[in-house]
Design a protein around this motif. Structure first.
Motif, PDB file in Angstrom:
ATOM      1  N   UNK A 135       0.876  -1.208   0.052  1.00 18.05           N
ATOM      2  CA  UNK A 135      -0.020  -0.161   0.093  1.00 18.05           C
ATOM      3  C   UNK A 135       0.924   1.362  -0.036  1.00 18.05           C
ATOM      4  N   UNK A 136       1.940   1.085   0.695  1.00 19.39           N
ATOM      5  CA  UNK A 136       2.803   2.317   0.774  1.00 19.39           C
ATOM      6  C   UNK A 136       3.457   2.669  -0.688  1.00 19.39           C
ATOM      7  N   UNK A 137       3.914   1.291  -1.200  1.00 21.23           N
ATOM      8  CA  UNK A 137       4.357   1.501  -2.556  1.00 21.23           C
ATOM      9  C   UNK A 137       3.477   2.171  -3.745  1.00 21.23           C
TER      10      UNK A 137
ATOM     11  N   UNK B 223       9.654   6.686   0.376  1.00 16.10           N
ATOM     12  CA  UNK B 223      10.795   6.164  -0.514  1.00 16.10           C
ATOM     13  C   UNK B 223      11.954   5.697   0.561  1.00 16.10           C
ATOM     14  N   UNK B 224      12.193   6.388   1.647  1.00 14.21           N
ATOM     15  CA  UNK B 224      13.216   5.805   2.433  1.00 14.21           C
ATOM     16  C   UNK B 224      12.810   4.559   3.333  1.00 14.21           C
TER      17      UNK B 224
ATOM     18  N   UNK C 280      10.752  11.117  -8.365  1.00 11.57           N
ATOM     19  CA  UNK C 280       9.679  11.998  -8.184  1.00 11.57           C
ATOM     20  C   UNK C 280       9.806  13.240  -7.247  1.00 11.57           C
ATOM     21  N   UNK C 281      11.098  13.034  -6.642  1.00  4.43           N
ATOM     22  CA  UNK C 281      11.496  14.244  -5.721  1.00  4.43           C
ATOM     23  C   UNK C 281      12.138  15.329  -6.599  1.00  4.43           C
TER      24      UNK C 281
ATOM     25  N   UNK D  63       3.058   8.222  -6.856  1.00  3.63           N
ATOM     26  CA  UNK D  63       2.588   8.520  -8.165  1.00  3.63           C
ATOM     27  C   UNK D  63       3.979   9.187  -8.891  1.00  3.63           C
ATOM     28  N   UNK D  64       3.638   9.797  -9.956  1.00  7.39           N
ATOM     29  CA  UNK D  64       4.809  10.366 -10.844  1.00  7.39           C
ATOM     30  C   UNK D  64       5.315  11.618 -10.175  1.00  7.39           C
TER      31      UNK D  64
END
Length: 518
Positions: free
Chosen positions: A264-266, A291-292, A305-306, A270-271
């Motif tokens: 669910x976290x993954x 992400x971490x 995305x960052x 989104x972009x």
């Protein structure tokens, strides 16, 4: 976290006041009024010390005056009219004094819009009571003038037909009555801006026959979890899960989260990353922590995305941000730094940016060794975030001195009882201080072992006594309960790995206790 997907957030005086003002028809109105009366300080205000009291106080005063004007106090389920009027009078006197002195507002979201919007409404109530003697008597006839340039500019923008900025949706209630059922605003998962106040302002003062059922369901759930008072931001699903799992993984706590939790976290990414809550814009802070956490749990996702938030010198929390955040950039450094250290593609794509960002973060340190930030009232949180990122992911030579100075500042600011805290010693801030002392890979500094021992003893004494004061920035201060709990467990785990702090028997006992509490 799986059983309570909305997340656990403490109630907010400000947010509750807006639901009192705009949704008296919602179940639990009397309990919300009682909550406001029960939270009033002796000086007449609400909330934390200093400028942090202004927003919750202006919210509570406006709500109580509006309730009195509407005839509140006659229902046995509500506090008496006498008590409501007394609380409103004390709050009004406190607020008038603060505004006359020109309060310094902390950098909390939309404070410069909330204050003039509610001062205007309070003055409207006072003018009404002046024409209807006996409803409410107060020597204060109008509040001192406040700066309303940004609020006026916002209304001018809307009058010109321009859309509501997405970042404003979380504080959409400042537009009332213009907020009601604006056609260009639609609830997401029932919520406007992940905020009960914004949602009830959009919905209107009473549920219309064609009311959006998802918005009603959202508000009903928000008040139902507490039996009346409401939190400032809900749901916080991704925020809570990423921060809690990331904090535990960073400290080396062995984790086996259910696969669905990780999936669910993954899926939330989104972009442009992920937002903190539904209807909010995606932001670099929640995105980088997600992400971490995924990377540390063995499910890395490329952090491209960052790059949407890269403004050159640093990373913005979201596009159009007013100000800049130390902790957002610390979390970005962790996310990019992990990929730089562990993947060849990451080293090629993000290595140069990691070096520059580490230098920027180091340069934000205060001369005494601390960091401060716009998303948390305590420098211990900001300092622990900055130290964790710099110690692990800054290139050699960039951050060593900064980390050492931070450790020295933590040692020097320990309270006599062994705790740490901005206003008083708290479990949360003591945990962050211990993260700084125990989580760095540096030669031990003078006083660290003794400070850590004293801090751990006090942590054990304070833990379980109840929640400390809320310290996290939203429109009002709040506590994300499980995130704070994870920080405490992480601190205790860090201590359990240090033979110079506890003997083997103590470590075993601590670990067993930690597991039980988790």
């Amino acid at each position: 976290m799986e059983l309570e997907p909305a997340g656990r957030v403490t109630p907010s005086v400000y947010e509750t006041s807006r639901v009192v003002a705009e949704g008296p028809w919602l179940a639990g109105h009397g309990r919300r009024l009682a909550y406001l009366l029960g939270g009033q300080r002796r000086d007449g205000g609400w909330g934390a010390p200093g400028g942090y009291a202004v927003v919750p106080t202006v919210g509570a005063v406006e709500a109580l005056l509006g309730a009195l004007r509407a005839g509140a106090g006659a229902d046995p389920a509500e506090p008496s009219r006498t008590n409501l009027a007394a609380a409103a009078g004390r709050g009004l006197a406190a607020l008038a004094g603060w505004l006359a002195d020109g309060p310094s507002l902390p950098d909390t979201p939309a404070a410069d819009l909330i204050l003039p919007a509610l001062v205007e409404r309070i003055d409207g109530h006072l003018a009404w009571f002046a024409k209807h003697p006996g409803g409410f008597d107060s020597p204060v006839r109008a509040l001192p003038r406040v700066d309303r340039r940004r609020l006026d500019a916002l209304h001018a923008r809307l009058a010109a037909g321009r859309p509501v900025p997405q970042k404003l949706l979380h504080a959409f209630e400042v537009l009332n009555p213009a907020a009601r059922r604006r056609a260009e605003v639609a609830p997401v998962a029932g919520a406007v801006g992940a905020s009960p106040a914004a949602t009830v302002a959009w919905l209107g003062v009473a549920p219309a026959p064609d009311a959006d059922l998802s918005a009603l369901a959202y508000l009903t759930e928000a008040v139902g979890r507490s039996g009346g008072p409401v939190p400032c931001c809900t749901p916080i699903t991704v925020f809570e899960r990423s921060w809690a799992l990331g904090s535990l993984a960073r400290a080396g706590v062995p984790l086996r989260p259910a696969p669905k939790l990780v999936a669910d976290l993954a899926a939330a990414l989104g972009p442009q990353g992920t937002p903190t809550g539904p209807g909010l814009p995606a932001d670099a802070d929640t995105t980088s922590v997600t992400l971490y956490a995924l990377a540390r749990l063995g499910q890395p996702v490329d952090p491209a995305s960052l790059l949407h938030y890269d403004v050159g010198s640093h990373f913005c929390t979201w596009q159009g941000e007013d100000g800049r955040s130390v902790t957002t950039n610390a979390h970005v450094l962790e996310a990019l730094g992990w990929h730089t250290r562990h993947t060849a593609a990451g080293a090629t794509r993000y290595g140069t940016r990691v070096v520059a960002l580490a230098g920027w973060l180091r340069d934000q340190q205060d001369p005494d060794g601390r960091w401060a930030d716009r998303w948390h009232a305590s420098p211990y949180y900001a300092t622990s975030c900055a130290v964790a990122a710099l110690d692990r992911y800054a290139p050699a030579g960039i951050a060593a001195d900064a980390v050492d100075r931070a450790v020295d500042w933590v040692v020097a600011t320990q309270r006599p009882d062994g705790s740490w805290g901005r206003w008083t010693g708290t479990v949360e801030e003591t945990a962050y201080a211990l993260h700084v002392l125990l989580g760095v890979d540096r030669p031990a500094r003078p006083g660290v072992v003794e400070a850590a021992r004293r801090g751990l003893r006090q942590l054990a004494t304070m833990d379980g006594r109840g929640d400390g004061p809320p310290l996290w920035h939203d429109k009002d201060l709040y506590t994300p309960v499980l995130i704070v709990r994870a920080a405490v467990l992480a601190a205790r785990h860090l201590a359990s790995t240090r033979s110079d702090l506890v003997d083997r028997a103590d470590r075993s006992s601590d670990d067993n206790s930690m597991i039980r509490n988790a």
